[in-house]
Motif scaffolding. Structure first.
Motif, PDB file in Angstrom:
ATOM      1  N   GLU A  21      29.183  -6.819  65.193  1.00 14.39           N
ATOM      2  CA  GLU A  21      28.256  -7.946  65.302  1.00 14.39           C
ATOM      3  C   GLU A  21      26.838  -7.537  64.939  1.00 14.39           C
ATOM      4  N   ALA A  22      26.423  -6.354  65.390  1.00 16.57           N
ATOM      5  CA  ALA A  22      25.057  -5.907  65.099  1.00 16.57           C
ATOM      6  C   ALA A  22      24.847  -5.710  63.604  1.00 16.57           C
ATOM      7  N   THR A  23      25.839  -5.131  62.923  1.00 12.04           N
ATOM      8  CA  THR A  23      25.692  -4.885  61.491  1.00 12.04           C
ATOM      9  C   THR A  23      25.747  -6.183  60.699  1.00 12.04           C
ATOM     10  N   ALA A  24      26.589  -7.116  61.127  1.00 10.08           N
ATOM     11  CA  ALA A  24      26.623  -8.421  60.471  1.00 10.08           C
ATOM     12  C   ALA A  24      25.283  -9.145  60.616  1.00 10.08           C
ATOM     13  N   ASP A  25      24.641  -8.977  61.757  1.00  5.50           N
ATOM     14  CA  ASP A  25      23.310  -9.561  61.937  1.00  5.50           C
ATOM     15  C   ASP A  25      22.330  -9.015  60.898  1.00  5.50           C
ATOM     16  N   ILE A  26      22.390  -7.707  60.658  1.00 11.91           N
ATOM     17  CA  ILE A  26      21.480  -7.098  59.690  1.00 11.91           C
ATOM     18  C   ILE A  26      21.806  -7.552  58.270  1.00 11.91           C
ATOM     19  N   ALA A  27      23.093  -7.719  57.957  1.00 11.27           N
ATOM     20  CA  ALA A  27      23.456  -8.239  56.639  1.00 11.27           C
ATOM     21  C   ALA A  27      22.830  -9.611  56.414  1.00 11.27           C
ATOM     22  N   MET A  28      22.885 -10.469  57.418  1.00 11.90           N
ATOM     23  CA  MET A  28      22.276 -11.790  57.290  1.00 11.90           C
ATOM     24  C   MET A  28      20.755 -11.699  57.250  1.00 11.90           C
ATOM     25  N   THR A  29      20.195 -10.776  58.000  1.00 14.35           N
ATOM     26  CA  THR A  29      18.743 -10.562  57.952  1.00 14.35           C
ATOM     27  C   THR A  29      18.300 -10.222  56.540  1.00 14.35           C
ATOM     28  N   LEU A  30      19.036  -9.313  55.907  1.00 16.30           N
ATOM     29  CA  LEU A  30      18.690  -8.907  54.544  1.00 16.30           C
ATOM     30  C   LEU A  30      18.879 -10.045  53.555  1.00 16.30           C
ATOM     31  N   LEU A  31      19.968 -10.804  53.703  1.00 13.64           N
ATOM     32  CA  LEU A  31      20.182 -11.947  52.823  1.00 13.64           C
ATOM     33  C   LEU A  31      19.031 -12.946  52.927  1.00 13.64           C
ATOM     34  N   LEU A  32      18.618 -13.230  54.145  1.00 14.02           N
ATOM     35  CA  LEU A  32      17.526 -14.179  54.349  1.00 14.02           C
ATOM     36  C   LEU A  32      16.200 -13.627  53.842  1.00 14.02           C
ATOM     37  N   MET A  33      15.901 -12.389  54.174  1.00  9.32           N
ATOM     38  CA  MET A  33      14.619 -11.804  53.762  1.00  9.32           C
ATOM     39  C   MET A  33      14.512 -11.701  52.249  1.00  9.32           C
ATOM     40  N   HIS A  42       3.881 -20.936  45.755  1.00 11.29           N
ATOM     41  CA  HIS A  42       3.684 -19.599  46.300  1.00 11.29           C
ATOM     42  C   HIS A  42       4.964 -19.008  46.863  1.00 11.29           C
ATOM     43  N   LEU A  43       5.369 -17.833  46.377  1.00 12.21           N
ATOM     44  CA  LEU A  43       6.521 -17.082  46.889  1.00 12.21           C
ATOM     45  C   LEU A  43       7.752 -17.968  47.081  1.00 12.21           C
ATOM     46  N   VAL A  44       8.069 -18.736  46.077  1.00 12.51           N
ATOM     47  CA  VAL A  44       9.225 -19.623  46.150  1.00 12.51           C
ATOM     48  C   VAL A  44      10.504 -18.807  45.985  1.00 12.51           C
ATOM     49  N   GLY A  45      11.373 -18.887  46.968  1.00 12.09           N
ATOM     50  CA  GLY A  45      12.641 -18.181  46.918  1.00 12.09           C
ATOM     51  C   GLY A  45      13.785 -19.140  46.693  1.00 12.09           C
ATOM     52  N   GLN A  46      14.944 -18.822  47.289  1.00 10.53           N
ATOM     53  CA  GLN A  46      16.096 -19.704  47.146  1.00 10.53           C
ATOM     54  C   GLN A  46      16.820 -19.839  48.478  1.00 10.53           C
ATOM     55  N   SER A  47      17.448 -20.989  48.658  1.00  6.33           N
ATOM     56  CA  SER A  47      18.162 -21.293  49.894  1.00  6.33           C
ATOM     57  C   SER A  47      19.530 -20.613  49.902  1.00  6.33           C
ATOM     58  N   SER A 101      16.331 -13.341  49.856  1.00  4.22           N
ATOM     59  CA  SER A 101      16.390 -14.620  49.147  1.00  4.22           C
ATOM     60  C   SER A 101      15.137 -15.459  49.370  1.00  4.22           C
ATOM     61  N   ARG A 102      14.523 -15.334  50.551  1.00  4.77           N
ATOM     62  CA  ARG A 102      13.319 -16.122  50.852  1.00  4.77           C
ATOM     63  C   ARG A 102      12.027 -15.324  50.655  1.00  4.77           C
ATOM     64  N   ARG A 103      12.134 -14.113  50.126  1.00  8.86           N
ATOM     65  CA  ARG A 103      10.970 -13.284  49.779  1.00  8.86           C
ATOM     66  C   ARG A 103      10.094 -13.005  50.996  1.00  8.86           C
ATOM     67  N   ALA A 104      10.738 -12.850  52.139  1.00 16.54           N
ATOM     68  CA  ALA A 104       9.999 -12.667  53.389  1.00 16.54           C
ATOM     69  C   ALA A 104       9.243 -11.347  53.425  1.00 16.54           C
ATOM     70  N   GLY A 105       9.853 -10.288  52.871  1.00 11.63           N
ATOM     71  CA  GLY A 105       9.166  -9.003  52.845  1.00 11.63           C
ATOM     72  C   GLY A 105       7.886  -9.063  52.030  1.00 11.63           C
ATOM     73  N   GLU A 106       7.962  -9.720  50.867  1.00  9.06           N
ATOM     74  CA  GLU A 106       6.780  -9.878  50.029  1.00  9.06           C
ATOM     75  C   GLU A 106       5.689 -10.642  50.771  1.00  9.06           C
ATOM     76  N   GLY A 107       6.108 -11.698  51.447  1.00 15.04           N
ATOM     77  CA  GLY A 107       5.142 -12.523  52.166  1.00 15.04           C
ATOM     78  C   GLY A 107       4.452 -11.773  53.283  1.00 15.04           C
ATOM     79  N   GLU A 108       5.214 -11.010  54.053  1.00 12.61           N
ATOM     80  CA  GLU A 108       4.601 -10.279  55.159  1.00 12.61           C
ATOM     81  C   GLU A 108       3.622  -9.226  54.645  1.00 12.61           C
ATOM     82  N   ALA A 147      20.756 -13.592  41.185  1.00  7.80           N
ATOM     83  CA  ALA A 147      21.592 -12.967  42.219  1.00  7.80           C
ATOM     84  C   ALA A 147      20.777 -12.095  43.171  1.00  7.80           C
ATOM     85  N   VAL A 148      21.291 -12.023  44.410  1.00  8.41           N
ATOM     86  CA  VAL A 148      20.734 -11.159  45.443  1.00  8.41           C
ATOM     87  C   VAL A 148      21.830 -10.188  45.873  1.00  8.41           C
TER      88      VAL A 148
END
Length: 322
Positions: free
Chosen positions: A108-120, A144-149, A122-129, A234-235
């Motif tokens: 469960e913990a690793t699956a959480d991180i996989a989703m974290t990475l997918l979200l970050m 500005h920093l338009v990503g994908q859903s 695809s939504r360019r969260a790292g760049e934004g921060e 692709a991501v």
């Protein structure tokens, strides 16, 4: 910190959660690596002579030379982790050293991180921060920093074990469609979700998440040729093994925007990260956080303790490797 009793002596090569260390100290003479830094091959070899059990982590290279030292005392290697590519299993078998691991407790913990990475990614969260922290953010604007859903996208899972399935369950909650590549199709999945050919999955998937085991068979399964087959939007996410990706090829593909983004939690030569990746804006880099919850890390240690207890009691092991 060793006592003079006849209790088995065990070495923990890194510091473990307090609850686990406390449990082990109640039954064994425990040596703790207070520095909490990787031990050298010479230090591991010496530990094989002075302890009854060695408890390494992924940061330790338990090589043939370590396992075959003269006057070896260690009889069991209780690995703290599910993966064991850092241990020479063939050499352990030949030397008569038992190896155990800790499966099933970090899903469960690793699956959480996989989703974290997918979200970050695809939504360019790292760049934004990074932009915000550097004081470069000038305020909201439409482009500005338009990503994908994630919604509606096809997620390709490479490997379809427990962690991949847990990732799929999370992804479906985000409205993603699921496809997968593995050695054989899963009987509980739709037939058209299975891709026997990884390249075909790479061509079709909007996002690719790696969950395959390490080893010679899967080394650099994501290479320049596979990256070339992925769509430009692709991501790519990796929470499996660092060796699954040719990092130089990935860095080139990201730099040339041949794929949109990547998110990595594991690396070819940990803790070293390919320098070309570090400077790229479109890759999220995490320091191997897949199992980094107190629940998962404690459960991993308790698994090791359970296996050690059975071994020294002469009982069948729960999680033998090889």
């Amino acid at each position: 910190m060793q006592a003079t009793s006849q209790r088995p002596k065990i070495l923990l090569t890194r510091r473990w959660p307090e609850a686990v260390e406390t449990r082990l100290a109640a039954s064994y003479d425990v040596t703790l690596n207070a520095a909490d830094t990787p031990l050298t091959e010479a230090e591991l070899a010496e530990a094989m002579r002075t302890h009854d059990a060695l408890c390494p982590t992924v940061t330790d290279r338990v090589t043939r030379a370590v396992l075959t030292v003269p006057d070896r005392r260690v009889r069991i290697v209780g690995n703290y982790g599910a993966g064991f590519e850092h241990i020479d299993i063939a050499a352990a078998r030949e030397a008569g050293v038992v190896v155990t691991n800790t499966p099933d407790v970090l899903t469960e913990a690793t699956a959480d991180i996989a989703m974290t990475l997918l979200l970050m990614a695809s939504r360019r969260a790292g760049e934004g921060e990074r932009e915000l922290r550097a004081g470069h953010w000038t305020g909201w604007r439409p482009t500005h920093l338009v990503g994908q859903s994630l919604s509606g996208k096809l997620l390709g899972l490479v490997g379809f074990g427990r962690i991949a399935r847990a990732t799929a369950k999370r992804a479906e909650a985000f409205g993603m469609r699921i496809a997968y590549h593995s050695r054989r199709p899963a009987p509980d999945m739709p037939a058209d979700a299975y891709f026997a050919d990884l390249g075909e999955l790479a061509e079709r998937a909007d996002m690719l998440s790696l969950h395959a085991p390490g080893g010679a068979e899967t080394r650099h399964m994501v290479d320049a040729a596979l990256l070339a087959r992925m769509p430009a939007h692709a991501v790519l996410v990796n929470t499996g093994r660092g060796t699954l990706i040719d990092e130089a090829a990935l860095a080139e593909a990201l730099a040339e925007r041949r794929i949109a983004a990547a998110g990595l939690d594991v690396y070819e030569a940990e803790p070293r990260v390919h320098p070309a990746l570090v400077d790229l804006p479109n890759v999220v880099l995490l320091p191997h956080l897949g199992s980094a919850t107190i629940e998962a890390r404690t459960a991993m240690g308790m698994k090791v303790a359970d296996n050690l207890g059975r071994f020294f009691a002469g009982e069948p092991l729960l999680d033998p490797v090889g």
